[in-house]
Motif scaffolding. Structure first.
Motif, PDB file in Angstrom:
ATOM      1  N   ALA A 128     -36.579  28.657 -16.636  1.00 54.53           N
ATOM      2  CA  ALA A 128     -37.790  27.856 -16.854  1.00 54.53           C
ATOM      3  C   ALA A 128     -38.181  27.871 -18.328  1.00 54.53           C
ATOM      4  CB  ALA A 128     -38.936  28.392 -16.005  1.00 54.53           C
ATOM      5  N   ILE A 129     -38.019  29.026 -18.960  1.00 53.97           N
ATOM      6  CA  ILE A 129     -38.357  29.113 -20.380  1.00 53.97           C
ATOM      7  C   ILE A 129     -37.439  28.219 -21.204  1.00 53.97           C
ATOM      8  CG2 ILE A 129     -38.318  30.656 -22.373  1.00 53.97           C
ATOM      9  CD1 ILE A 129     -39.331  32.856 -20.446  1.00 53.97           C
ATOM     10  N   LEU A 130     -36.181  28.149 -20.817  1.00 56.18           N
ATOM     11  CA  LEU A 130     -35.239  27.307 -21.547  1.00 56.18           C
ATOM     12  C   LEU A 130     -35.411  25.833 -21.214  1.00 56.18           C
ATOM     13  CD1 LEU A 130     -32.025  29.492 -21.344  1.00 56.18           C
ATOM     14  CD2 LEU A 130     -33.487  29.131 -23.315  1.00 56.18           C
ATOM     15  N   GLY A 131     -36.310  25.534 -20.284  1.00 57.14           N
ATOM     16  CA  GLY A 131     -36.623  24.137 -19.998  1.00 57.14           C
ATOM     17  C   GLY A 131     -35.931  23.573 -18.769  1.00 57.14           C
ATOM     18  N   MET A 132     -35.375  24.437 -17.909  1.00 56.95           N
ATOM     19  CA  MET A 132     -34.755  23.923 -16.683  1.00 56.95           C
ATOM     20  C   MET A 132     -35.823  23.734 -15.606  1.00 56.95           C
ATOM     21  SD  MET A 132     -31.627  26.475 -16.255  1.00 56.95           S
ATOM     22  CE  MET A 132     -29.989  26.221 -16.612  1.00 56.95           C
ATOM     23  N   LYS A 133     -35.555  22.797 -14.732  1.00 54.15           N
ATOM     24  CA  LYS A 133     -36.459  22.594 -13.603  1.00 54.15           C
ATOM     25  C   LYS A 133     -36.051  23.548 -12.481  1.00 54.15           C
ATOM     26  CE  LYS A 133     -38.894  18.965 -14.963  1.00 54.15           C
ATOM     27  NZ  LYS A 133     -39.308  19.764 -16.107  1.00 54.15           N
ATOM     28  N   ARG A 134     -37.013  23.815 -11.602  1.00 55.08           N
ATOM     29  CA  ARG A 134     -36.737  24.786 -10.547  1.00 55.08           C
ATOM     30  C   ARG A 134     -35.559  24.361  -9.672  1.00 55.08           C
ATOM     31  NH1 ARG A 134     -41.271  27.052  -6.595  1.00 55.08           N
ATOM     32  NH2 ARG A 134     -42.423  25.494  -7.769  1.00 55.08           N
ATOM     33  N   GLY A 135     -35.516  23.058  -9.364  1.00 49.95           N
ATOM     34  CA  GLY A 135     -34.432  22.541  -8.527  1.00 49.95           C
ATOM     35  C   GLY A 135     -33.080  22.756  -9.196  1.00 49.95           C
ATOM     36  N   GLU A 136     -33.076  22.521 -10.503  1.00 50.43           N
ATOM     37  CA  GLU A 136     -31.855  22.683 -11.285  1.00 50.43           C
ATOM     38  C   GLU A 136     -31.366  24.139 -11.225  1.00 50.43           C
ATOM     39  OE1 GLU A 136     -31.176  21.474 -15.801  1.00 50.43           O
ATOM     40  OE2 GLU A 136     -33.070  20.741 -15.009  1.00 50.43           O
ATOM     41  N   ILE A 137     -32.318  25.047 -11.382  1.00 46.57           N
ATOM     42  CA  ILE A 137     -31.953  26.462 -11.371  1.00 46.57           C
ATOM     43  C   ILE A 137     -31.406  26.848 -10.000  1.00 46.57           C
ATOM     44  CG2 ILE A 137     -32.763  28.810 -11.754  1.00 46.57           C
ATOM     45  CD1 ILE A 137     -35.078  27.590 -13.397  1.00 46.57           C
ATOM     46  N   ASN A 138     -32.102  26.389  -8.958  1.00 44.00           N
ATOM     47  CA  ASN A 138     -31.649  26.681  -7.608  1.00 44.00           C
ATOM     48  C   ASN A 138     -30.220  26.210  -7.392  1.00 44.00           C
ATOM     49  OD1 ASN A 138     -33.322  28.120  -5.907  1.00 44.00           O
ATOM     50  ND2 ASN A 138     -34.805  26.442  -5.837  1.00 44.00           N
ATOM     51  N   ALA A 139     -29.942  24.990  -7.871  1.00 48.42           N
ATOM     52  CA  ALA A 139     -28.628  24.405  -7.659  1.00 48.42           C
ATOM     53  C   ALA A 139     -27.545  25.190  -8.376  1.00 48.42           C
ATOM     54  CB  ALA A 139     -28.647  22.947  -8.134  1.00 48.42           C
ATOM     55  N   LYS A 140     -27.897  25.781  -9.504  1.00 55.43           N
ATOM     56  CA  LYS A 140     -26.874  26.452 -10.304  1.00 55.43           C
ATOM     57  C   LYS A 140     -26.849  27.953 -10.092  1.00 55.43           C
ATOM     58  CE  LYS A 140     -26.701  23.073 -13.906  1.00 55.43           C
ATOM     59  NZ  LYS A 140     -27.541  22.657 -15.028  1.00 55.43           N
ATOM     60  N   MET A 141     -27.752  28.447  -9.254  1.00 54.70           N
ATOM     61  CA  MET A 141     -27.912  29.886  -9.090  1.00 54.70           C
ATOM     62  C   MET A 141     -26.575  30.599  -8.840  1.00 54.70           C
ATOM     63  SD  MET A 141     -29.856  32.452  -9.087  1.00 54.70           S
ATOM     64  CE  MET A 141     -31.570  32.010  -9.039  1.00 54.70           C
TER      65      MET A 141
END
Lengths: 423, 288
Positions: A128-141
């Protein structure tokens, strides 16, 4: 649509050194300054109050869409300031920059990691600090965990991680950022050699996906591998722009005295170095002559002259010998031997010369760079200049010279071969 | 003819051009950026809450223990010793309710005041609207408040206090507390970047402010002539109004003009804080 991803015009940033030296201004200082202002104004003392230093001045360049541009320069040349301005961490004092596209900046990996949170939680936070959206992070987890290789510990607070694991996780999050423009500072210099290779691979993937990358590194081999074109910064200005190979050559050969001797003037030494004060660094041949060309078959004396204003405890002075590609050949300190270490537990104030000898038949032909470091281990780094002096090695008469080929590798030792006929 | 202009990839992505240059004057609030980074606000708040009671034995129970102990001390000092009236509200409810909302405020204020310096590693390495940092510090206190609020409900049940319609105004007073804390927090956090004196000033500030707010005594103890001046402290409206909203009677907080004075002074704090913060924001990374 502009064809440029980044367009920089006359960008500049200055710092007031007065404000930098006493970083922790207190209210009292400000009140005192305000009260005495009319008095100092009358005496004409005002301008001397602050001296401004330009960390970056009149910098103009552009980066085409999809281009991978390298930025090279010595410490203090303004690379970090440039990246900080482009990633909007700090504001310029003059000029402008236009950026077209979503920017992701990596001035550091693991920004905002909290030691008490688990690996998984930190991935969310850092993403989130680097500017990713939550959905994006979830997808790449899953991908991030896999790349970092910390699956077993993903529910463990990162304060229990080893430093290697911590860095791998931090880099892994950063590596999965997918901005249109990526601004990267030195972050590859993390982790062990194997992980560094993996990171470099990931970075070249990024570079090949047609994304625009601005890449800063001290590691010339990484710059050569990842970028096609580079700019060279010196004293806050762009002094050269060329295809990377040429830019690296220019950088490696510029700014060095060609005489085999490097002298430091007072304004080149930062205030942090106190009480250490370097005077000169030289290389001498066995005849005692200072020269920029040494012979591979003869020992080389490296001589470091310096001044100590006050005694320093546990001071060690060392040299890094590097190739022009930035690979370190060796590191050596003047108190490496136990006797010297004991004897100079505290080095008194005074004028010193530390000398060492690089044995004959060690270095291969080519250009070498000597870096200098003065520090007290785990206490303080007084002075560091990774590129203090350059010299070249002439391999005439060295082993194997009968074949006129270029030998690979930075060393060319005389290995005392024996050939015998086995029965 | 069929060559209608299909949007190209570049068009659909609509990558906008960002211009970086020195800002002059006050600068704008840049609310759009704030909205774009709303998820980060959520994550930062979530981090503050998550980390707060890590490695403690009692965990979130501290959110209840603290105000309870404070209440006992206050009741002894101001009830048994000083015998200060409570407008007919049972003393535990009187004190505890005020302490709840006071703690929400003072914690938000001191967390926000320290927030920028505490997060300096983020500020010097990544861009995001800096406003999110004090904002999420202020929001982080709400969970503690909610936990302790449950006890308050229990107390009201015990003393057989039935909330009236005025209970619906409760969120308004909470909001006023948060807005005030944010306003002051913005000032303090930005000042703290340059002047670390703030760190030492904050404990005094909250102590004095506590005494200047009707936590241990009711507003009715202040003489009529001075109430308008007293109401310049937004916490007067917050504490007194919070009690009134809960109990719905006994309290004298039915004086609308006084409420407006408090709201106005809170808004002045917030707006001036926002502008000061925005003005100082550009040097945070260099100074912190």
């Amino acid at each position: 649509m502009s064809e440029y991803a980044i367009k920089v015009e006359n960008l500049g940033k200055h710092y007031r050194i007065g404000a930098q030296v006493d970083r922790f201004r207190t209210l009292r200082d400000t009140i005192a300054d305000t009260v005495t202002w009319p008095l100092r104004a009358l005496r004409g003392q005002l301008p001397s109050g602050y001296e401004t230093v330009w960390a970056l001045r009149d910098v103009s360049f552009d980066v085409r869409k999809g281009q991978v541009l390298g930025v090279i320069g010595r410490n203090g040349a303004g690379k970090s300031t440039l990246l900080k301005i482009l990633s909007r961490v700090t504001e310029p004092s003059q000029g402008r920059a236009e950026i077209t596209g979503r920017v992701g900046s990596l001035l550091e990996v693991g920004t905002g990691f909290h030691p008490e949170l688990t690996g998984r939680e930190n991935i969310f936070l850092n993403g989130a600090i680097l500017g990713m959206k939550r959905g994006e992070i979830n997808a790449k987890m899953e991908e991030i965990i896999e790349f970092a290789g910390v699956r077993k510990f993903i529910e463990t607070p990162v304060k229990r991680y080893s430093s290697g694991m911590y860095l791998r996780l931090a880099f892994s999050v950063a590596a999965h950022l997918e901005p249109e423009i990526l601004v990267v500072d030195e972050v590859l210099a993390v982790g062990d050699a194997e992980f560094q290779r993996k990171c470099l691979g990931k970075m070249s993937d990024v570079a090949q996906q047609g994304r625009t990358v601005l890449f800063v590194s001290h590691d010339m081999s990484a710059i050569l591998r990842l970028t096609d074109e580079s700019i060279v910064l010196d004293k806050g200005q762009v002094i050269h722009r060329a295809p990377t190979q040429q830019a690296v050559d220019f950088y490696m050969s510029s700014g060095f005295s060609q005489s085999g001797e490097r002298n430091w003037s007072a304004d080149e030494i930062s205030a942090d170095a106190q009480p250490f004060c370097p005077v000169a660094l030289r290389v001498r041949n066995p005849q005692g002559e200072v020269s920029d060309t040494m012979r591979s078959t003869e020992p080389i004396t490296v001589e470091l002259e310096y001044q100590l204003e006050e005694p320093i405890q546990a001071l060690r002075l060392g040299i890094y010998l590097q190739t022009v590609r930035g690979e370190v050949v060796f590191t050596s300190f003047d108190t490496d031997s136990p006797e010297q270490y004991e004897r100079y537990a505290t080095r008194p104030a005074g004028h010193f010369v530390s000398r060492c000898q690089i044995p004959a038949n060690l270095l291969n032909e080519g250009q070498y760079v000597v870096g200098l470091n003065a520090s007290a281990f785990r206490v303080k780094r007084y002075f560091q200049d990774e590129r203090a002096l350059a010299f070249s090695i002439d391999a005439a008469g060295a082993p194997g010279k009968q074949w006129g080929e270029v030998r690979l590798g930075p060393v060319r030792p005389d290995l005392n071969w024996h050939i015998e006929e086995a029965a | 003819m069929t060559e209608t202009t299909l949007p190209t990839k570049a068009d659909t992505q609509a990558s906008e051009t960002l211009v970086i240059q020195p800002t002059r004057g006050l600068g704008s609030l840049n609310l759009r950026d704030l909205w774009r980074y709303r998820e980060l606000a959520y994550f930062l708040t979530w981090r503050d809450i998550k980390v707060r009671y890590k490695q403690t034995l009692l965990g979130a129970a501290w959110a209840i223990i603290q105000p309870l102990l404070q209440m006992i001390v206050f009741n002894f000092l101001f009830g048994n010793l000083a015998e200060i009236p409570t407008d007919g509200i049972p003393r535990p409810v009187f004190t505890y309710s005020a302490l709840l909302v006071w703690n929400l405020f003072s914690k938000a204020l001191s967390d926000a005041g320290r927030s920028l310096v505490a997060n300096r590693n983020m500020i010097t390495k990544v861009y995001f609207p800096r406003l999110l940092i004090p904002l999420s510090s202020v929001l982080g206190g709400i969970v503690d408040f909610a936990i302790a609020f449950v006890i308050l409900l229990g107390m009201m049940f015990y003393y057989e206090i039935t909330p009236t319609v005025s209970i619906w105004t409760l969120p308004l007073f909470l909001l006023l507390a948060l807005v005030t804390a944010l306003g002051i927090g913005l000032w303090l956090s930005a000042l703290n970047v340059n002047y670390r004196d703030i760190r030492y000033i904050m404990p005094f500030l909250t102590q004095f402010w506590l005494l200047a707010s009707p936590v241990a005594y009711p507003l009715s103890e202040i003489s009529d002539t001075w109430r308008w001046l007293y109401s310049l402290n937004p916490m007067v409206a917050v504490v007194e109004g919070f009690r009134w909203a809960l109990v719905g009677q006994g309290s004298t907080y039915d004086a609308m003009p006084l409420l407006w004075i408090s709201i106005l002074s809170s808004l002045v704090l917030l707006i001036s804080g926002l502008f000061y913060f925005r003005r100082m924001e550009r040097t945070f990374a260099d100074m912190v």
